[in-house]
Design a protein around this motif. Structure first.
Motif, short mmCIF file in Angstrom:
data_model
loop_
_atom_site.label_atom_id
_atom_site.label_comp_id
_atom_site.label_asym_id
_atom_site.label_seq_id
_atom_site.Cartn_x
_atom_site.Cartn_y
_atom_site.Cartn_z
N VAL A 1 0.84 -1.19 0.00
CA VAL A 1 0.00 0.00 0.00
C VAL A 1 0.88 1.24 0.00
O VAL A 1 1.70 1.44 0.90
N ALA A 2 0.72 2.07 -1.02
CA ALA A 2 1.51 3.29 -1.14
C ALA A 2 0.57 4.48 -1.21
O ALA A 2 0.13 4.90 -2.28
N PHE A 3 0.21 4.98 -0.05
CA PHE A 3 -0.70 6.11 0.02
C PHE A 3 -0.35 6.91 1.26
O PHE A 3 -0.64 6.50 2.39
N GLY A 4 0.32 8.04 1.07
CA GLY A 4 0.73 8.85 2.21
C GLY A 4 1.08 10.25 1.78
O GLY A 4 1.12 10.57 0.59
N SER A 5 1.35 11.09 2.75
CA SER A 5 1.66 12.50 2.48
C SER A 5 3.15 12.68 2.23
O SER A 5 3.99 12.18 2.99
N LEU A 6 3.45 13.39 1.17
CA LEU A 6 4.84 13.68 0.80
C LEU A 6 5.09 15.17 1.00
O LEU A 6 5.21 15.96 0.06
N LEU A 7 5.16 15.56 2.26
CA LEU A 7 5.37 16.95 2.63
C LEU A 7 6.49 17.04 3.66
O LEU A 7 6.67 16.13 4.47
N PRO A 8 7.25 18.14 3.66
CA PRO A 8 8.32 18.29 4.65
C PRO A 8 7.75 18.51 6.04
O PRO A 8 6.61 18.94 6.21
N PHE A 9 8.57 18.22 7.04
CA PHE A 9 8.16 18.49 8.42
C PHE A 9 8.21 19.99 8.72
O PHE A 9 7.40 20.49 9.49
N ALA B 1 11.35 27.22 3.13
CA ALA B 1 11.65 28.65 3.04
C ALA B 1 10.75 29.37 4.04
O ALA B 1 10.17 28.76 4.95
N GLU B 2 10.61 30.64 3.87
CA GLU B 2 9.79 31.41 4.81
C GLU B 2 8.34 30.95 4.77
O GLU B 2 7.64 30.97 5.77
N HIS B 3 7.90 30.55 3.60
CA HIS B 3 6.54 30.07 3.44
C HIS B 3 6.57 28.70 2.77
O HIS B 3 7.47 28.37 2.02
N GLY B 4 5.56 27.92 3.02
CA GLY B 4 5.47 26.59 2.41
C GLY B 4 4.65 25.65 3.27
O GLY B 4 4.58 25.81 4.49
N ASP B 5 4.04 24.68 2.61
CA ASP B 5 3.22 23.71 3.33
C ASP B 5 4.09 22.73 4.11
O ASP B 5 5.17 22.32 3.64
N THR B 6 3.63 22.37 5.28
CA THR B 6 4.29 21.33 6.07
C THR B 6 3.24 20.30 6.48
O THR B 6 2.04 20.56 6.43
N ILE B 7 3.71 19.16 6.87
CA ILE B 7 2.79 18.08 7.18
C ILE B 7 2.00 18.38 8.45
O ILE B 7 2.52 18.99 9.40
#
Length: 282
Positions: free
Chosen positions: A114-122, A126-132
């Motif tokens: 099963v390969a289903f997960g979030s691929l976001l940094p902790f 940079a100053e702005h950006g999505d995190t998990i």
């Protein structure tokens, strides 16, 4: 000199007696693509019946239906369900249906691919950006790791895991390495490997083997979704492997068939690399 000790002695042949997979039943999570699909084909080629669970939109559902039809052409039973593998409701619905399908035979092989997960940094790069988020982290571990435990619990309770059964979880090198954006998945793979060890010990008295398979670099739809993998050329990756090529999903399917061709549960609790020597050469 004869080293046999009473009735405790058994021959190598007795330990490794091959058992045909023809007519056996396998349950594959993530059957519609990648390694799950290749494993379904490999087991069907041996005459094994395949029950598959996948979670797809229309295009994935169509691909799963085509695969099921392909397997049936080999003369085996192929029954797929488009359900969320991590849902308790899915287990409550499907475990009784699986029991009806196998008609008292039990499952020979269970594959958790099963390969289903979030691929976001902790942390933001940079100053702005999505995190998990906590929700995304929990979902990733629940789907890719914890669901193996919950399914094993319910399959065992239903009498579907018997002596000689084999359970495989699919892990990756990312479970012990840092890869950009892969933190939550890496945690899930590490948890999966831990679950495999624990299940192996607890299922050993029942003669059920549990192992994790760790393929080499394999270009699957899930691999392509990793942001850091996109700029890397396949040829560059292939040069890292002493075989001069990448691991293919079919290599994993072949490994499952080979490891499942015996009732022995003596190979258990391991992370088995299926990588053509990639790890030791890089």
């Amino acid at each position: 000199m004869d080293h046999r000790v009473g009735e405790d002695y058994c021959s190598v042949r007795e330990l490794t007696m091959l058992v045909p997979l023809k007519g056996s039943w396998s349950l594959i999570f993530g059957v519609s693509s990648g390694m799950g699909r290749a494993t379904a084909r490999a087991l069907a080629a041996e005459g094994g019946n395949v029950i598959g669970v996948h979670f797809d939109t229309a295009a994935g559902q169509e691909a799963a239906e085509k695969l099921a039809a392909e397997l049936r052409e080999r003369g085996v039973v192929a029954q797929f369900f488009n359900h969320n593998v991590a849902s308790a409701a899915t287990r409550a619905e499907l475990v009784p249906r699986i029991a009806e399908l196998v008609e008292g035979a039990g499952l020979r092989v269970v594959v958790h691919s099963v390969a289903f997960g979030s691929l976001l940094p902790f942390l933001p790069p940079a100053e702005h950006g999505d995190t998990i988020t906590a929700r995304q982290m929990g979902m990733t571990l629940d789907v890719m790791a914890h669901s193996l435990v919950y399914w094993t619990q319910e399959l065992l309770a239903a009498g579907l895991l018997r002596s000689g059964a084999k359970i495989y979880g699919l892990t990756s090198a990312g479970g012990s390495r840092v890869i950009p954006h892969y933190g939550a998945v890496s945690a899930a793979k590490s948890a999966l490997e831990s679950h495999v060890r624990q299940l192996a010990v607890e299922l050993a008295p029942r003669g059920v083997a549990v192992n994790a398979l760790c393929p080499g670099t394999t270009i699957t739809p899930a691999f392509r979704k990793i942001p850091s993998a996109r700029p890397v050329e396949d040829a560059e990756l292939a040069r890292r492997n002493p075989h001069g090529r990448l691991t293919q999903p079919e290599d994993v399917g072949e490994a499952v068939v080979l490891l499942s061709a015996s009732d022995s549960s003596w190979i258990t609790g391991n992370v088995i690399r299926v990588d053509g020597g990639e790890l030791i050469a890089t």
